[in-house]
Design an enzyme around this catalytic site. Structure first.
Site, PDB file in Angstrom:
ATOM      1  N   ARG A  62       0.828  -1.220   0.000  1.00 60.36           N
ATOM      2  CA  ARG A  62       0.000   0.000   0.000  1.00 60.36           C
ATOM      3  C   ARG A  62       0.869   1.281   0.000  1.00 60.36           C
ATOM      4  NH1 ARG A  62      -3.579  -0.886   4.923  1.00 60.36           N
ATOM      5  NH2 ARG A  62      -1.548  -1.719   5.567  1.00 60.36           N
TER       6      ARG A  62
ATOM      7  N   ASN B 210      -6.469  -2.800   1.529  1.00 64.24           N
ATOM      8  CA  ASN B 210      -6.436  -4.272   1.565  1.00 64.24           C
ATOM      9  C   ASN B 210      -7.851  -4.796   1.685  1.00 64.24           C
ATOM     10  OD1 ASN B 210      -3.666  -4.591   1.494  1.00 64.24           O
ATOM     11  ND2 ASN B 210      -3.442  -4.724   3.721  1.00 64.24           N
TER      12      ASN B 210
END
Ligand SMILES: [Fe+3]
Ligand SMILES: [Mg+2]
Ligand SMILES: [Zn+2]
Ligand SMILES: [Zn+2]
Lengths: 753, 342
Positions: free
Chosen positions: A18, A36
């Site tokens: 990320r 996620n």
């Protein structure tokens, strides 16, 4: 406004994916969000995002593995910023990654005096460090790891919360101010320097590592190695070595592929050709040495203070698994060591070093453990809708396997299940992996053998939870494991499996182990097999090679040679037992045939001091023979379903009596066995009954046997003018460490059918 | 005496027919030995032990089939008496009366039957039990193997004695009375014509005197006769029942060198070999010395020794500390052992 929704599948969580996307988006001037979810990572991107999907692939973080990227256009109101959003949904496929060796950035820091982690033994970041070995429970969050007792200092916390930092959300982040500490017992103010000095003096140290304790000694010091062998009561089993790449190059000549494997984040032990300049006691009678690079900052800092390699063998009592607790180490390892290099970060999970090698046919995994698990494997086409399945593997190299969402999680090598601590670890692994994968099986797969502890465990679970139980023939499971690893499709048709193995129970109640199976994921037939011989004394035959030589020589009509070879053995009684079938089951085991040949050549005929010693020594001998000798293979008669070694003994004996070297004899035998099975399997392809050949079973841990079998398949196929695809193991072990994958695939396939 | 009345030297189907031939067989072979004073078909039992307040009756039965029926150190008759006597004894009872029922294969030698019956008589006398009732059947060739015997036994458990595996507590020690596996090894040798040194004799013996001695000297928590399935099975049963783990020491196991040798060659584990005069019992650790001393005053307890202890751990798990220090799980035997080393 137009935008892109980008779905990324694979190993993309807990690897800094990320923040990587966040940085990339900011560079491109893209707005939107990244998060996620159960399927992986989801990105919504507005603005100049066209190149984003490609960049995701090419610049992905080191520990990530992308299995697929799907891009769909979206429309919406473009946000003004790019943010890392909260996770959505629950039940992610795998939410913790394997442990990874210290990355170059962290290495640079611990060697740089101006860094606050200079000389710090527990430096790590998103790209490296402990993961699975410190995990107590999920989700993978610092509070659920053995880092929980260490409160982050302000500096570490700042790094942890900054998406632009290499340590953003790195759960084990630590520094000398707030993290774990290293010490030595007996106490000394400079633990690492003291450890190095002691090793220099030939002492043996217990060193706490990532997945357990090692016993370490100076690899150049034959006295230290002898001392270690004597204390550990381990006469011959090879010891692993640890050294920097420069050091390794002094003693071995690793190829580029071997260097790449050594430097893999998994940092496995890699078997490299032994050039013979280290004491032979490290790996008596073997042609390879097992090398690994230092994989934690502690290892690096210690090796910095030494100018040579260390023996690093697992710290355990003989037969027991590795020690992981400090107190346990003091209690159990004290008789072995002169000092303990300890630290105060607990090991949550005992995991051995992985062992791998590079063969002419690619990588080979001998033991799948630290650095490889809990990594997942993709499943072949046709298994997308496979039911959730758990498979419990074999008895000797236990490892279990879970199937879910078209992925397989093959667990770490556990060991032999009659060992009480290993059995405990097996049960823990069952619970652990089940939690980790959020796994709710419908199907349970076990070996056909009712006395494997794993089989009983699986049967009991199926009964208790009302799940479907599938009992899978051992060698069918080996075949399916090889097919599955090679992504052979569910509807790919039948394959001829050459399965050369130790022993596995057949449905006919005899013991199999040298087979050509013709089958697919749902079924098989036994197309050809090694002529059975008695296993004199049951499992004792696996320990004492002379028993197999006796059985085979008597069968070949050469009892007088057996008499001459083993005058001190209780031959009369052994023969009587064989004759009366007293604990002497018939077996087509190929492994025991290797033992028989080894015993005739004088290789540990009395007893193997470790599993596979006879076969490995025989392989090492054969590797030294001139390769062209493989053309002079002995006669192993293959006709119809019968592969009979009876005729090879007479010429083998003549060779020995005529002074032909044992190296050459060993090679001629390997070649003969490989050729007989290759011909039988190629025959099935030629008849149109099989579409490919798969090679599996524990004997295929021999790089030589693999090479010769490939050679003879190729030769036989080209003489028949046909093409034969060949599959073998490169990512999972050919031995029972990979068995559960095959079991799971077969059980799942039966429930798809 | 009556022996003269039997004309044949082997048993025929007529001996089972219910007529005179059968009565002759029973009288000449069985009752004349077991009850020289005259047979009563039903025993009427009287014993003062039964009238003690708190005493309890113990009752057990067992069938015996052994191949071969005669072996070094004993025969099926000896086992049939010892087995039932021991069943009672290890439960804490003093054995008093036995019944014996015989199934005899047509063609069995009368002389063999006489030898078997004689060893039953001797063993019963040693144990102080009376064989008070019995039965005989003859079956055709192949329907039985020479002779099968079923014995039942009645004994009295004195007041205040409770032997039960659930009484085993953490720290209690496991004691055996002598070497393990002799019976199993002797049978293998006799059956297999295994060219063994014939030194190995069955351990077949009565354990009642030993049990009385040890129960008087220590608080025996529980005891098992380690017959079929060996010491391993006895320990597993006890571990299961007490909900603790049991750990034994490989180095502490009493094994005859010859038995060890035979086991190694045949690939058998002596822990699983059958015994016919070996027991395992648990006593509190601080009473172990007293128990051992008491056992050693009896013939069957000469080799008594501690082999392990009950401890915390996985419920019902039996492990063995090996020479190297690891702990191996010792399971209950499930069927025939098939090779597992892959
Ligand atoms: Fe196998
Ligand atoms: Mg009974
Ligand atoms: Zn790093
Ligand atoms: Zn800090």
């Amino acid at each position: 406004m137009e935008g892109l929704r980008i779905r990324v599948r694979g190993q993309v969580q807990g690897v800094g994916f990320r923040p990587f996307v966040w940085l990339l988006a900011r560079e491109l001037g893209v707005t939107g969000r990244v998060l996620n979810d159960p399927e992986g990572v989801l990105i919504e991107a507005y603005g100049p995002a066209a190149t984003l999907p490609d960049l995701l692939r090419t610049k992905a973080p080191p520990l990530s593995r992308i299995d697929g990227i799907e891009v769909t256009p979206i429309t919406g109101e473009a946000p003004t910023d790019f943010v890392i959003a909260a996770s959505e949904g629950s039940g992610a496929e795998t939410r913790v990654t394997p442990d990874a060796a210290t990355c170059p950035d962290c290495l640079e820091e611990i060697h740089n005096p101006s860094e606050r982690r200079f000389g710090y033994a527990f430096a790590n970041c998103t790209h490296c460090g402990p993961r699975f070995t410190i995990l107590n429970a999920l989700p993978y969050d610092r509070s659920q790891t053995t880092m929980a007792p260490f409160a982050m200092c302000a500096d570490c916390a700042a790094e942890y919360t900054d998406p632009a930092d290499r340590r953003f959300h790195a759960q084990p982040v630590a520094c000398p101010a707030c993290g774990p500490k290293v010490w030595i017992e007996p106490h000394h103010d400079a633990p690492l320097a003291e450890a190095a000095a002691r090793l220099h003096h030939g002492e043996i140290l217990a060193i706490k590592g990532l997945g357990g304790f090692h016993l370490a000694g100076d690899a150049r010091n034959a006295g230290a190695i002898a001392l270690l062998r004597q204390r550990k009561m381990r006469p011959a089993k090879p010891f692993a070595l640890m050294g920097t790449l420069d050091t390794i190059r002094q003693y071995a000549a690793p190829s580029d592929a071997e260097v790449a494997l050594l430097q893999d984040p998994a940092a496995p032990i890699v078997l490299l050709a032994n050039r013979g300049s280290l004491p032979s006691e490290i790996a008596p009678n073997q042609s390879t040495l097992g090398w690994m690079l230092p994989y934690t900052p502690l290892h690096h800092l210690l090796l910095d203070l030494l100018d040579g390699p260390l023996v690093m063998t697992s710290g355990n009592l003989s037969g027991e698994p590795q020690v992981i607790g400090n107190e346990e180490a003091r209690e159990k390892l004290a008789p072995f060591v002169d000092a303990f290099l300890m630290h105060d970060r607990d090991i949550a999970r005992r995991i051995d070093d992985s062992v791998e090698r590079i063969t002419p046919h690619g990588p080979m995994v001998l033991r799948r453990a630290r650095g490889r698990v809990p990594g997942t494997l993709p499943l072949p086409k046709g298994f997308e809708d496979a039911p959730q399945t758990v498979a419990y593997g074999g008895q000797m190299k236990a490892a279990l396997c879970l199937i879910k969402n078209g992925q397989a999680l093959l667990g770490h090598h556990l060991g032999e299940l009659d060992e009480a601590l290993t059995w405990e670890a097996f049960q823990q692994a069952d619970r652990d992996y089940s939690d980790l994968f959020d796994h709710k099986p419908q199907v349970v797969a076990v070996d056909l053998h009712p006395d494997f502890r794993a089989s009983r465990h699986g049967a009991a679970r199926a009964e208790a939870e009302g799940l479907k139980l599938e009992e899978i023939q051992h060698h069918h499971a080996h075949l399916a494991a090889c097919m599955g690893e090679n992504l052979w499709p569910l509807d790919g048709g039948e394959v001829a499996g050459i399965i050369l193995d130790g022993v596995g129970l057949g449905p006919d109640g005899t013991v199999w182990g040298g087979e050509v199976l013709l089958g697919d994921y749902t079924g098989y037939e036994r197309a050809a097999w090694l002529r059975p011989a008695p296993l004199i004394g049951g499992d004792m035959a696996a320990k004492e090679p002379w028993r197999n030589a006796l059985a085979r020589l008597d069968q070949a009509g050469l009892p007088d040679w057996a008499d001459a070879l083993f005058p001190d053995k209780p031959l009369a009684m052994a023969r009587m037992a064989a004759e009366r079938g007293l604990n002497t089951p018939q077996s087509s085991s190929a492994g025991r045939l290797f033992d028989a040949v080894a015993a005739c050549l004088g290789i540990c005929p009395d007893r193997q001091s470790y599993e596979g010693e006879a076969a490995m020594t025989l392989e090492a001998l054969a590797q030294k023979a001139p390769p062209e000798e493989m053309a002079f293979y002995y006669d192993i008669n293959a006709s119809g379903s019968r592969i009979d070694p009876a005729k090879m003994w007479e010429p083998l004996r003549n060779d020995l009596e005529n002074g032909v070297s044992t190296e050459i004899i060993a090679l001629r035998f390997h070649s003969a066995l490989a050729r007989a099975f290759a011909c039988a399997a190629v025959g099935l392809v030629q008849q149109g009954r099989a579409r490919a050949i798969a090679l599996s079973g524990g004997c295929f841990q021999s790089a030589l046997l693999l090479d010769l079998t490939c050679h003879w398949i190729e030769a036989e196929a080209s003489s028949l003018g046909i093409k034969v695809p060949v599959m073998h193991h490169t990512k999972t072990p050919a031995n029972d460490g990979g068995l559960a994958l095959g079991q799971a695939l077969i059980a799942a396939a039966r429930h798809l059918g | 005496m009556n022996m003269m009345r039997l004309k044949q030297d082997t048993v025929t189907l007529a001996h089972g027919g219910g007529g005179k031939a059968m009565r002759d067989l029973i009288e000449s072979v069985f009752t004349s030995v077991f009850q020289p004073d005259g047979m009563e078909d039903q025993a009427r039992l009287m014993d003062t032990a039964l009238q003690e307040p708190g005493a309890r009756l113990a009752f057990t039965t067992d069938s015996f089939v052994v191949d071969p029926v005669e072996f070094p150190g004993g025969d099926i008759g000896k086992i049939a008496v010892c087995g039932t006597v021991n069943d009672l004894a290890v439960g804490g009872a003093n054995p008093l009366w036995l019944s014996a029922a015989f199934i005899i294969e047509e063609g069995t030698e009368i002389a063999l039957l006489r030898r078997i019956v004689e060893s039953m008589r001797i063993e019963a006398e040693k144990a102080g039990v009376r064989i008070v009732t019995g039965d005989t059947k003859v079956v055709g060739r192949g329907s039985a193997d020479k002779v099968f015997i079923t014995t039942s036994g009645v004994g009295v458990i004195p007041a205040g004695r409770t032997l039960s595996a659930d009484r085993i507590q953490e720290g209690d020690v496991a004691i055996v009375n002598g070497v393990l596996g002799d019976h199993g090894a002797a049978i293998l040798a006799a059956r297999g014509d295994m060219m063994l040194s014939t030194d190995i004799q069955s351990d077949c013996q009565g354990l009642d005197h030993l049990m009385q001695a040890v129960c008087a000297a220590a608080d025996v928590r529980a005891c098992r006769d380690a017959t079929r399935g060996g010491v391993a099975s006895a320990l597993n049963e006890m571990a299961e029942a007490c909900g603790l783990a049991i750990e034994i020491e490989e180095t502490a196991l009493p094994l005859r060198t010859e038995v060890k040798g035979v086991c190694e060659i045949l690939g058998l584990d002596p822990l699983y070999l059958a015994n016919e005069g070996t027991l395992v019992l648990f006593v509190p650790e601080d009473q172990a010395e007293a128990a051992l001393a008491a056992m050693k005053t009896t013939e069957a307890g000469q080799g008594a020794c501690i082999i392990g202890k009950a401890k915390k751990g996985p419920k019902g798990q039996v492990t063995m500390r090996t020479l190297f220090g690891g702990a191996r799980i010792v399971d209950m035997l499930v069927g025939e052992q098939l090779p597992r080393i892959c």
